[in-house]
Structure formats: structure tokens, C-alpha cells
Design a protein around this motif. Structure first.
Motif, short mmCIF file in Angstrom:
data_model
loop_
_atom_site.label_atom_id
_atom_site.label_comp_id
_atom_site.label_asym_id
_atom_site.label_seq_id
_atom_site.Cartn_x
_atom_site.Cartn_y
_atom_site.Cartn_z
N ALA A 5 0.95 -1.26 0.58
CA ALA A 5 0.06 -0.09 -0.24
C ALA A 5 0.51 1.68 0.06
CB ALA A 5 -1.38 0.05 0.95
N LYS A 6 0.47 2.28 -1.07
CA LYS A 6 1.78 3.34 -0.96
C LYS A 6 0.44 4.60 -0.82
CE LYS A 6 4.32 1.26 -4.79
NZ LYS A 6 5.31 1.83 -4.95
N VAL A 7 1.26 5.65 -0.01
CA VAL A 7 1.17 7.44 0.16
C VAL A 7 2.21 7.56 -0.84
CG1 VAL A 7 0.58 8.31 2.22
CG2 VAL A 7 0.87 6.35 2.25
N TRP A 8 0.91 8.49 -1.53
CA TRP A 8 1.05 9.27 -2.25
C TRP A 8 0.42 10.91 -1.86
CZ3 TRP A 8 3.64 7.15 -6.06
CH2 TRP A 8 3.65 5.53 -6.39
N TYR A 9 1.59 11.51 -2.11
CA TYR A 9 1.10 13.17 -1.41
C TYR A 9 1.70 14.31 -2.61
CZ TYR A 9 2.36 11.49 3.33
OH TYR A 9 2.37 10.58 4.39
N ARG A 10 0.14 15.36 -2.34
CA ARG A 10 0.52 16.00 -2.79
C ARG A 10 1.70 17.81 -3.14
NH1 ARG A 10 -6.48 17.51 -4.23
NH2 ARG A 10 -6.58 16.87 -5.85
N GLY A 11 1.69 18.15 -4.10
CA GLY A 11 2.51 18.85 -3.84
C GLY A 11 1.93 20.71 -3.49
N GLU A 12 2.25 21.53 -3.66
CA GLU A 12 1.80 23.21 -3.34
C GLU A 12 1.13 23.04 -5.11
OE1 GLU A 12 5.32 25.68 -2.79
OE2 GLU A 12 5.65 25.15 -0.72
N ASP A 13 1.65 22.53 -6.21
CA ASP A 13 0.92 23.02 -7.07
C ASP A 13 -0.13 21.96 -7.70
OD1 ASP A 13 1.79 20.31 -7.36
OD2 ASP A 13 2.57 20.93 -9.16
N LEU A 14 -0.57 20.85 -6.76
CA LEU A 14 -0.93 20.06 -5.97
C LEU A 14 -1.89 19.01 -6.94
CD1 LEU A 14 -4.50 22.75 -6.04
CD2 LEU A 14 -3.45 21.53 -4.29
#
Length: 544
Positions: free
Chosen positions: A490-499
Motif C-alpha cells: 500500500a503506497k501513500v502519494w502526497y500532493r505538492g504545492e501545485d496540487l
């Protein structure tokens, strides 16, 4: 008798009428009495054989996907280990070479015995690190050999042979041509017999890659030059494995937290549903009324009702507090694959392989609307505001429905991969889908709420996993996305400042590399993640 399909019952009835008609025809010396029931029995038999043949083909495709996922899941593990070994080895070799270059001038300039001793200690430390690197690479080599032996073990071969025998027997019983599982020639050539000397694992390419890095002339980063190896490769994870529950005897295909986050509900292909008290890790209810595997769960936002959908074509409503069965909902004519409940807890939405989406009134369970889809509905997702519903099937497209009007308002394009999981972000504009070949595809819904017709377009595509993605869930705040795959992660993908989401997962949750992930859920406070496995266990991860 409840397990018989209505076509089976019709065929048996037609055969019985044909026998009675034949007796009557023999007594009356005319065959007109027997002709009609005999023709009916032949027609129903042909229809029934066609239905069984289609079911068998669908079952065969599922078995092929499962075996292919088991073969693929070890590949990514090896790729990550090789990448880690490569980075670690490159850093240590560069530091050792730099230390050797500094020793001689330092000794000539210093003339201090204390400084010489310090340099010797530092050089000895680098030698120890080099030895540690060599041991790590040796471990990678052993892992490679273990994987080859696993993939070519008798257990896997016996399993494939058993599936082929089973399919052949069923085909012969139905009078059909025998079906055969097709093995990939690439996979067959890649994993040769471990006893063959020519097929032994060669890790020479690993050392070649390290040498190329050393000879490339690229400058080493300040972090590595200073001996700091605590970057992304060795970073402390943001999630910690808190608890593992041995929950079911088969796949844990669906999970759902209660709104207060104190309980977790799991549904399995072993036909049972369990309600877990998370503080103690014990089951407070075990529900066993389904006749076949449980494929979907939904807990009402008010925490009072639980809905479950199954291969047995039924939806069951339960009192979540007492575990009492309240109602059986029997509108669907095929397996119920996905469920959702509106934010006000008054409407249940179900998607089925009978190509319909049904809206049910809660808590009485009456049908308020039936929506005809273009294809069998594999999964649905409801927006956080309850205004939009997304559905998908086998062709990789997504249909967007207005819950107020009950009509389709948008239809996606740009994706050719079959979708296995679907979710809508809390902004009700971002849609994420996990595909059967390991991609995460993100869409953005534009012009919704305006006078113009809404448009949906692909905004990002990420190669996320080595195999089919079975689960895809947004965090309640929309800042990260969680995916689960047959590759065991299971992987967690994060959003950057550009969404936009980062192309590399920041957190990889893997309690066991050989454990396929079948379902994922996140608590309403975003502090807990539950992962359901093909081995029947549930892993609970806490944010740290």
C-alpha cells in the motif's frame, strides 16, 4: 435450491414437461404433445450452456490475473532492493575513495600522532561500511535466488496444474472445449529452473551500474559527502504498523471504518463480515448470512447502518450496533460490486454487474431509482457533498452522474486501462482510479455547477505499482492518496504545492512483500489506515 439459477430451474422444468409430453404422446399416438416441451428444453439448454460458458471464461480471467499478480509482485521488491543497494554502495565507495585521497596529504601536513590516529580510525570506519555494503549486496543476491526458487517451486506449478485440471473437468461436464491457462513466454524464459547452471542469478549488472555511477563524473551531494545517509532512502516512515489481525479464511475484499474511528468492518470471500473493536483487536460481531463472498461494504455516516453486497446478488442491511440483519435487498440480477451511502444517511447506492446502478431509500430499503449503465458496473464512488456519482466498468472510462437529476452529465476519455478501483476527492472535482496494470489515473471535473456542460479530462497518470491496483482511497483532507495492489504494497502519494501528486510514493507500507493487498480504508481523522490482504489478515497502520 437457493443456489440454483432460474435458467437451471427452467431447464429442469422443461425436461420434466418433455417427459410427461412424451408419455402423453405415446398414449394418444401423436407426437404433438411432446414437440413443444422438447423444443423448449433444447432452447433453454442452449441458453444455459452459453451462460455457463461465459461464467467460466470470467472465472478463468480472474484466475489468470491472480497468478499474474503473484508473479509480478516479487519483481518490484527486487527492483527496490537493487536500487537501494546501488545507492548505498555508490555513496560508500565514493566516501572511501575520498578518505583515501585525504589521508596522505593530511599526514604530511599534520605531523601529529593524534591526527594520524584519527584519520586511521576514519579509514577503518569506511572499511567497515564497505564490508556492510558487500554483505547487503550478498543479501540481495540471496533474495534473487529465493525468488527464483519460489516462482519455480512445485507449489506454484502444482497450483497452475490444478487450475488447468479443474477447468478441463468443468468444460468436459458442460460439453465445451477445454480451457487452458496461458502462461506468458516472457515469464517462462525469465525464470528458468534453479537447478540449471545457466539460469543462476548474476548480480554483475549491479556492480556495473555502481561503476558507471563512479565513472560518470557527477559530483556527490553534500549530504553523501558528509556521511549523512539519512535521506529519502533511509528516512523514517510516517506510518507505523500498529496491529495485525488474523481476520478471515480468504481474501479481505472490503474494509470500512465507522465514523467515530473506534470500529472497523471487514468483508471477505469466506462469506463472512466481521465488526472489530480496534482498541482490543477483537471481533464484536461476525455476520454469516451471505451465501457467497462479500465484495462491498458501506457504513452510514450516522453510524447506525451497515450495508453489504455479495456475489450472491443480494444486499443486506444490518444494525451496526447489535449486528442484527434488518433487510434483504434483492433488486440486482448479478453480483453487487460496490456500495455507497449518501452524507445524510438516507440513500444507499449500489453498482452491479447486471449493468445497473440502484438507489435505495434508507432505512426501509425501497427502490427509488434504477440507472441503466453502458457496461457491467465494477465500482462506484460518491462525492463528499453527495451530488456526484462516478461509475466505471471494463473499458477504462468513467461515467459521472448527477444525484439530483439521476442523469449522466459527463463521460471520460483518454484512458485505455481497465479500472479496478475508484475514488472521488473531498473537493468533488478530483477523481482517481487504479488500473489492472498498476497505473493511477487522475481526472479533473471542470465547469461543474456552471451553465456549461461539465467536462472531465485526465490530469495526471502515475505508474504506481507492479500489478493490479485493488484499492484507491483519498484522505479526508485530500492531501494524499492511498493505493493497494497485488504487488503486496500500500503506497501513500502526497500532493505538492501545485496540487499535483508526486510521481514517487512518500510512504510504502509493506508488512509482508508476499501479501497481496485487496482492500484499503482510512479513518475519518486521517490517523489510521487499514489494509486487507489476500491471506485473510488486516494490518492497522498509525500515523506518527
Amino acid at each position: 435450491m437457493s443456489n440454483l439459477h432460474w435458467l437451471d430451474l427452467s431447464e429442469y422444468l422443461a425436461i420434466a414437461l418433455a417427459v410427461v409430453g412424451s408419455i402423453a404422446a405415446a398414449s394418444a399416438a401423436t407426437w404433438s404433445y411432446a414437440l413443444v416441451p422438447i423444443l423448449m428444453s433444447l432452447i433453454l439448454s442452449a441458453i444455459n450452456r452459453w451462460r455457463l460458458y461465459q461464467d467460466l471464461r470470467l472465472h478463468d480471467r480472474g484466475l489468470e490475473r491472480k497468478i499474474d499478480g503473484e508473479l509480478q509482485q516479487q519483481g518490484e521488491v527486487l527492483q527496490q532492493e537493487i536500487a537501494q543497494a546501488r545507492s548505498f554502495a555508490t555513496a560508500l565507495v565514493k566516501q572511501t575513495m575520498a578518505a583515501q585521497k585525504r589521508i596522505e596529504p593530511a599526514v604530511l601536513a599534520a605531523g601529529s600522532h593524534q591526527e594520524v590516529t584519527g584519520l586511521e580510525q576514519k579509514f577503518n570506519l569506511h572499511q567497515q561500511l564497505m564490508q556492510s555494503m558487500q554483505e547487503h549486496v550478498t543479501g540481495v543476491e540471496g533474495s534473487l535466488r529465493d525468488v527464483v526458487e519460489l516462482l519455480e517451486s512445485n507449489a506454484l506449478a502444482d497450483r497452475v496444474e490444478y487450475l488447468e485440471r479443474h477447468l478441463t473437468q468443468v468444460s468436459q461436464q458442460l460439453g465445451l472445449e477445454p480451457l487452458e491457462l496461458k502462461r506468458s513466454p516472457v515469464a517462462t524464459s525469465r525464470f528458468a529452473t534453479a537447478s540449471n547452471p545457466e539460469s543462476e542469478v548474476d548480480i554483475t549488472p549491479l556492480f556495473d551500474m555502481i561503476s558507471e555511477d563512479l565513472m560518470s563524473g557527477d559530483l556527490m551531494s553534500d549530504r553523501l559527502a558528509s556521511g549523512d545517509l539519512s535521506g529519502d532512502l533511509w528516512a523514517k516512515p510516517t506510518w507505523n504498523l500498529h496491529q495485525t489481525i488474523t481476520a478471515h479464511r480468504d481474501w479481505v475484499r472490503c474494509l470500512s471504518f465507522t465514523p467515530d474511528g473506534l470500529k472497523l468492518v471487514s468483508g471477505s470471500f469466506d462469506k463472512t463480515i466481521a465488526v472489530w473493536q480496534l482498541a482490543t483487536g477483537t471481533a464484536i460481531h461476525t455476520l454469516t448470512d451471505h451465501l457467497k463472498g462479500v465484495f462491498a461494504l458501506a457504513v452510514s455516516p450516522d453510524g447506525k447502518l451497515l450495508a453489504s453486497g455479495s456475489w450472491d446478488e443480494q444486499i443486506k442491511l444490518w444494525d451496526l450496533e447489535t449486528g442484527t440483519l434488518l433487510r434483504n435487498l434483492t433488486q440486482h440480477q448479478a453480483s453487487v460490486r460496490s456500495l455507497a451511502i449518501s452524507p445524510d444517511s438516507h440513500t444507499l447506492i449500489s453498482g452491479s454487474f447486471d449493468q445497473t446502478i440502484v438507489l435505495w431509500s434508507l432505512p426501509d430499503g425501497s427502490v427509488t431509482e434504477t440507472i441503466a449503465a453502458r457496461q457491467p458496473v465494477a465500482t462506484i464512488a460518491l462525492s463528499a457533498d453527495g451530488q456526484l456519482l462516478a461509475s466505471t466498468g471494463d473499458d477504462g472510462t468513467i461515467e459521472i452522474w448527477s444525484m439530483t437529476a439521476g442523469t449522466q452529465i459527463a463521460h471520460s476519455s483518454g484512458n485505455k486501462h481497465c479500472i479496478g478501483s475508484l475514488t472521488i476527492g473531498p473537493d468533488s472535482r478530483t477523481i482517481a482510479a487504479g488500473t489492472v496494470n498498476g497505473y493511477v489515473v487522475l481526472w479533473h471535473l471542470e465547469d461543474y455547477g456552471s451553465d456549461r456542460l461539465p467536462q472531465i479530462a485526465v490530469s495526471q497518470t502515475i505508474k504506481a505499482h507492479a500489478g493490479q491496483i485493488n484499492a484507491c482511497v483519498f484522505s479526508p483532507n485530500g492531501q494524499y492518496l492511498i493505493t493497494g495492489s497485488v504487488d503486496g504494497k500500500a503506497k501513500v502519494w502526497y500532493r505538492g504545492e501545485d496540487l499535483r501528486f508526486h510521481d514517487k510514493a512518500r510512504s510504502i507500507l509493506k508488512g509482508d512483500p508476499g501479501r497481496s493487498v485487496m482492500s484499503v480504508a482510512i479513518s475519518s481523522d486521517s490517523q489510521s489506515i487499514a489494509i486487507g490482504g489476500a491471506d485473510g489478515t488486516i494490518q492497522l497502520w498509525q500515523r506518527i
